[in-house]
Design an enzyme around this catalytic site. Structure first.
Site, short mmCIF file in Angstrom:
data_model
loop_
_atom_site.label_atom_id
_atom_site.label_comp_id
_atom_site.label_asym_id
_atom_site.label_seq_id
_atom_site.Cartn_x
_atom_site.Cartn_y
_atom_site.Cartn_z
N SER A 137 69.78 -181.37 27.78
CA SER A 137 68.56 -180.82 27.20
C SER A 137 68.92 -179.46 26.62
CB SER A 137 67.46 -180.72 28.26
OG SER A 137 66.27 -180.19 27.74
N TYR A 151 62.22 -179.48 17.70
CA TYR A 151 63.41 -179.55 18.56
C TYR A 151 62.98 -179.49 20.02
CZ TYR A 151 67.86 -178.30 20.72
OH TYR A 151 68.98 -178.28 21.53
N LYS A 155 63.25 -182.31 23.28
CA LYS A 155 63.86 -182.00 24.58
C LYS A 155 62.84 -182.06 25.72
CE LYS A 155 68.04 -181.42 23.07
NZ LYS A 155 69.09 -182.42 23.41
#
Length: 278
Positions: A137, A151, A155
């Site tokens: 992650s 983004y 994650k």
């Protein structure tokens, strides 16, 4: 299980954390299925470690390539540890990013990892040898930043999936660990970040922050080799954590994010508790 008995499938081994993890595994006597979109990028590992490395072409968004990689992996002895490392960063504001850019980010960072997990799980369960799934992650999976919402979304999604997966796999003696690196000296800040193609004039600050994107490249404090060593050591710890923050900056960011969440929870607990029927 001894490292000499383990086979690791690592995605995105062309550089950065993927290559560092592969090299650390091999230095400890293990075997690595080193996957990358260009398998020639792992030729150095093959030259140094010989037949303990199986280089494979793999795009984690390509189901056919994933299926072929699993067949080749089975012939290599099967997978004991999956490391989902392949991915890229995307910088674009919520309003200014295109639907295609958003979909591509999720396809690689989230759905790509999910496809790999689902592909290896039948073999991991059948082997019943204390397998492991390691999902890379980021500190962006702990808290988000302006211009990096998608983004972070990829994650955050991966971390949520990993929590459920860890609980589901307890009975099969298969571990799950989420790794949350801070700033490490890989080429992530250069080669592995994409930027929204069409910036919005209303968000000038986001464009200005992206202009200095490469300034940090080459001066990040984290050492990928030491990070890889920490990941492998932690997997073998008696009580391995679900989450492993990597780097002093990652620890600081996690502490700040958790503290902010705790403050919101405590500060509004009375309102939160006052919503039942009376």
């Amino acid at each position: 299980m001894a490292y000499s008995d383990r086979t690791w499938l690592v995605t995105g081994t062309s550089s950065g954390f993927g290559k560092a993890i592969a090299r650390e595994v091999l230095d400890r006597g293990g075997r690595v299925i080193a996957t990358a979109r260009d398998p020639g990028s792992v030729a150095d590992l093959v030259a140094e470690y010989g037949d303990r490395v199986l280089p494979l072409a793999l795009d984690v968004t390509d189901k056919a390539q994933i299926a072929a990689a699993i067949v080749r992996s089975d012939a290599f002895g099967g997978v004991d540890v999956l490391v989902n490392n392949a991915g890229y960063g995307f910088l674009g504001g919520v309003e200014e990013s295109s639907e295609d850019e958003i979909a591509d980010q999720m396809d690689v960072n989230f759905y790509g990892a999910l496809k790999m997990i689902r592909a290896v799980l039948p073999g991991l369960r059948d082997r019943a040898r204390g397998g492991y799934i390691v999902n890379l992650s980021s500190i962006a999976g702990v808290c988000s930043f302006p211009g990096a919402g998608f983004y972070s979304a990829s994650k955050f999604a991966l971390e949520g999936l990993s929590e459920a997966l860890a609980a589901e796999l307890k009975g099969f003696d298969i571990g799950v660990m989420i790794v949350e690196p801070g700033y490490f000296r890989t080429d992530f800040s250069g080669r592995s970040i994409r930027v929204a193609r069409h910036g919005h004039p209303a968000y000038r600050e986001l464009a200005e922050s992206r202009a200095g994107l490469g300034a940090i490249d080459g001066s990040q404090p984290g050492d990928p080799a030491r990070g890889a060593r920490a990941i492998l050591d932690t997997i073998d710890a008696p009580r391995a954590p679900l989450r492993l923050a990597l780097g002093p900056d990652a620890v600081e960011i996690c502490e700040h994010a958790l503290g902010r969440r705790r403050a919101d929870l405590d500060g509004w607990a009375e309102v939160s508790r006052g919503t039942d029927f009376v």
